[in-house]
Design an enzyme around this catalytic site. Structure first.
Site, PDB file in Angstrom:
ATOM      1  N   LYS A  34       0.841  -1.206   0.000  1.00 16.14           N
ATOM      2  CA  LYS A  34       0.000   0.000   0.000  1.00 16.14           C
ATOM      3  C   LYS A  34       0.874   1.254   0.000  1.00 16.14           C
ATOM      4  O   LYS A  34       0.641   2.177  -0.782  1.00 16.14           O
ATOM      5  CB  LYS A  34      -0.885   0.016   1.246  1.00 16.14           C
ATOM      6  CG  LYS A  34      -1.418   1.400   1.629  1.00 16.14           C
ATOM      7  CD  LYS A  34      -2.272   1.408   2.852  1.00 16.14           C
ATOM      8  CE  LYS A  34      -1.534   1.661   4.125  1.00 16.14           C
ATOM      9  NZ  LYS A  34      -1.238   3.075   4.450  1.00 16.14           N
ATOM     10  N   ASN A  35       1.904   1.274   0.872  1.00 15.45           N
ATOM     11  CA  ASN A  35       2.697   2.497   1.048  1.00 15.45           C
ATOM     12  C   ASN A  35       3.693   2.725  -0.075  1.00 15.45           C
ATOM     13  O   ASN A  35       4.407   3.715  -0.089  1.00 15.45           O
ATOM     14  CB  ASN A  35       3.397   2.479   2.413  1.00 15.45           C
ATOM     15  CG  ASN A  35       2.394   2.649   3.523  1.00 15.45           C
ATOM     16  OD1 ASN A  35       1.251   3.024   3.285  1.00 15.45           O
ATOM     17  ND2 ASN A  35       2.812   2.356   4.735  1.00 15.45           N
ATOM     18  N   CYS A 128      -3.622  12.887  12.482  1.00 16.02           N
ATOM     19  CA  CYS A 128      -4.563  11.765  12.549  1.00 16.02           C
ATOM     20  C   CYS A 128      -4.459  11.199  13.965  1.00 16.02           C
ATOM     21  O   CYS A 128      -3.795  11.768  14.823  1.00 16.02           O
ATOM     22  CB  CYS A 128      -4.219  10.724  11.487  1.00 16.02           C
ATOM     23  SG  CYS A 128      -2.691   9.878  11.815  1.00 16.02           S
ATOM     24  N   ARG A 133       1.683  14.468  12.718  1.00 15.55           N
ATOM     25  CA  ARG A 133       2.131  14.173  11.346  1.00 15.55           C
ATOM     26  C   ARG A 133       2.384  15.445  10.532  1.00 15.55           C
ATOM     27  O   ARG A 133       1.750  15.706   9.505  1.00 15.55           O
ATOM     28  CB  ARG A 133       1.121  13.243  10.676  1.00 15.55           C
ATOM     29  CG  ARG A 133       0.913  12.020  11.553  1.00 15.55           C
ATOM     30  CD  ARG A 133       0.333  10.853  10.935  1.00 15.55           C
ATOM     31  NE  ARG A 133       1.148  10.267   9.897  1.00 15.55           N
ATOM     32  CZ  ARG A 133       0.683   9.261   9.143  1.00 15.55           C
ATOM     33  NH1 ARG A 133      -0.530   8.818   9.337  1.00 15.55           N
ATOM     34  NH2 ARG A 133       1.426   8.750   8.193  1.00 15.55           N
ATOM     35  N   ASP A 319       4.721   0.331  12.096  1.00 18.87           N
ATOM     36  CA  ASP A 319       3.451  -0.197  11.583  1.00 18.87           C
ATOM     37  C   ASP A 319       3.172  -1.612  12.058  1.00 18.87           C
ATOM     38  O   ASP A 319       2.062  -2.113  11.906  1.00 18.87           O
ATOM     39  CB  ASP A 319       3.418  -0.153  10.054  1.00 18.87           C
ATOM     40  CG  ASP A 319       3.426   1.277   9.542  1.00 18.87           C
ATOM     41  OD1 ASP A 319       3.670   1.482   8.345  1.00 18.87           O
ATOM     42  OD2 ASP A 319       3.221   2.193  10.368  1.00 18.87           O
ATOM     43  N   ARG A 411      -8.466   0.032   4.844  1.00 20.58           N
ATOM     44  CA  ARG A 411      -7.546   0.965   4.175  1.00 20.58           C
ATOM     45  C   ARG A 411      -6.241   0.277   3.826  1.00 20.58           C
ATOM     46  O   ARG A 411      -5.576   0.623   2.866  1.00 20.58           O
ATOM     47  CB  ARG A 411      -7.237   2.159   5.099  1.00 20.58           C
ATOM     48  CG  ARG A 411      -8.370   3.138   5.279  1.00 20.58           C
ATOM     49  CD  ARG A 411      -7.887   4.343   6.061  1.00 20.58           C
ATOM     50  NE  ARG A 411      -6.563   4.726   5.605  1.00 20.58           N
ATOM     51  CZ  ARG A 411      -5.574   5.122   6.437  1.00 20.58           C
ATOM     52  NH1 ARG A 411      -5.794   5.183   7.719  1.00 20.58           N
ATOM     53  NH2 ARG A 411      -4.399   5.464   5.956  1.00 20.58           N
TER      54      ARG A 411
END
Ligand code: EPZ
Length: 437
Positions: A34-35, A128, A133, A319, A411
């Site tokens: 995803k990243n 968030c 961030r 993560d 997500r």
């Protein structure tokens, strides 16, 4: 499952019903990262040529990015795991605050838009749940390349002065090895005039993936994956056909699903050196591995607690901090987990405590005393990786758990329950107005 729980729960949030305790076996297919896919999609703005990305995961974040690019005039087609993008009629665009706020990664557009059009207006991505961030390093890097950048009323306005509106190469020393700042400066520098050197660059595999794709498009990028990246600007880039690397965080999550249920499981494809720090900690905790160039098989042994501290790559990835803590909750002895990357990434502690985990939290340090078994409970994942941690904990807990927070989970994980059920889990997704049966 059908007759174990007859409860009509009208109007509850979508949730996963997870029957523990599960034993897993077999092989889980890992999706594209995803990243990486998110930033590679924005890199397509750097050329009017056609860019084809393969191995793109089907996630809500990817759909969100596609919508933002479509609204900029990018032609975009998706189909069986690939995305084709062409921005030969890119028009000046300011994504709405709502779009940017629900997808922070949309801020990645600012570098390519400056490189290609010489101007960009992007709402400041809010913080968030895991932290503030900030994007100050992204902005400092763009200014070093000659952009004029202002932040007013929550909008970042950037433009390149001069008739050619072309950025100029420069030396950029990042205050912190920010992944987003490194990728933003990298994408702005590839079309700049002259040489750019980024020092204290992020070394994550996703940065390397971006550099590899840019070089395939005709850029000249050296040193990505290390602390210093050198970019020699070129006048333009052409299209390419590129395959996204496997998602190391998804792979790590499934290895932890095996470890927490004391199951042997294989994950593939995966690039083992993208998970060195995680594999080492799992070895220290009593797991063995069979590793080949395509995949990893985990074989849990006598499990015991270990200490982890999150760091920038190649250190232990933030993560996987929450999923790893779920695993440590039933590891014999004491473990200490310290979160050093984000200021507020411990929301999963309270939820794990509801399942019987013995955790003491002091600031961003959690001290975990392993318990023999967790007990099922209704739990909520407050961010993407906390939601994953709740699924893992529920796999090992006695009884039926309900995990909410699927808007976060979806997500970052493609069909997580289908993948886990294919190797022996018993997970059922309830959207609202479903009876639990
Ligand atoms: C990327 O976020 C990932 N997201 C994150 O993954 C990941 O946790 C993070 O890198 C770290 O590995 C994407 O790639 C889309 P950072 P990014 O800039 O780029 C501080 C997930 O779960 N910082 O490296 O936003 C910042 O506050 C997500 O998949 C500054 O202080 O991360 C944070 O504490 C979550 N000033 C730390 O650096 C700045 O100008 C890491 O941020 C920029 C960052």
């Amino acid at each position: 499952m059908q007759n174990e729980l007859q409860l009509f729960t009208e109007g509850l949030n979508p949730r996963l019903q997870v029957k523990g305790t599960s034993r897993l076996s077999g092989e889980v297919k890992i999706s594209g990262a995803k990243n990486s896919a998110l930033v590679l999609m924005t890199a397509s703005l750097l050329t009017e040529g056609k860019v084809r990305l393969n191995n793109v995961p089907e996630l809500t974040d990817i759909k969100g990015m596609a919508n933002i690019l479509l609204s900029m005039g990018v032609e975009l087609k998706t189909g069986n795991g690939s995305v084709e993008l062409q921005s030969d009629n890119l028009h000046y665009f300011e994504p709405s605050y709502e779009l940017v706020n629900c997808l922070r990664a949309s801020f990645f557009c600012i570098g390519p838009l400056l490189g290609r059009l010489g101007k960009a207006r992007i709402p400041l991505p809010g913080g968030c749940r895991i932290g503030a961030r900030p994007v100050s390093e992204h902005i400092r890097g763009l200014k070093a390349l000659g952009a004029v950048v202002s932040v007013e009323h929550g909008v970042v306005t950037a433009s390149v002065p001069g008739i050619d509106r072309r950025l100029k190469g420069a030396s950029v020393v990042l205050d912190c090895p920010s992944v987003g700042a490194t990728e933003t400066v990298l994408m702005a520098a590839v079309l700049a005039e002259g040489r750019t050197i980024i020092e204290n660059a992020a070394q994550e595999p996703e940065v390397q993936d971006l550099a590899n794709m840019l070089n395939l498009m005709g850029a000249s990028v050296r040193g990505a994956g290390g602390p210093t990246i050198t970019i020699d600007g070129v006048p333009h880039l052409h299209g390419c056909d590129y395959t996204v690397i496997p998602d190391r965080i998804e792979a790590g999550t499934f290895l932890l699903a095996a470890a927490i249920t004391r199951s042997s499981l294989r994950v593939a494809p995966v690039i083992p050196e993208h998970l060195s720090a995680v594999l080492q900690k799992l070895r220290d905790a009593g797991c063995n591995f069979e590793i080949d160039k395509e995949g990893i098989t985990i074989i849990p042994g006598e499990i015991k607690g270990v200490d982890i501290t999150t760091q920038p790559f190649p250190g232990f990835p933030t993560d996987l901090q929450a999923p790893f803590m779920a695993f440590l909750a039933t590891a014999k002895g004491t473990s200490v987990v310290t979160e050093k990357i984000y200021e507020n990434r411990m929301q999963h502690v309270a939820e794990l405590q509801r399942m019987g985990a013995a955790i003491r939290l002091q600031g961003n340090t959690a001290v975990i005393e392993g318990v023999p078994q967790l007990s099922a409970a209704p739990v909520t994942g407050g961010d993407l990786r906390a939601a994953a941690a709740m699924v893992l904990a529920s796999l090992s807990a006695r009884g039926i758990s309900h995990v909410e927070g699927l808007n976060h989970l979806d997500r970052g994980y493609e069909c997580i329950e289908a993948k886990l059920n294919s190797v022996g889990a018993q997970i059922f997704r309830h959207s609202d107005k479903h009876s639990l049966a």
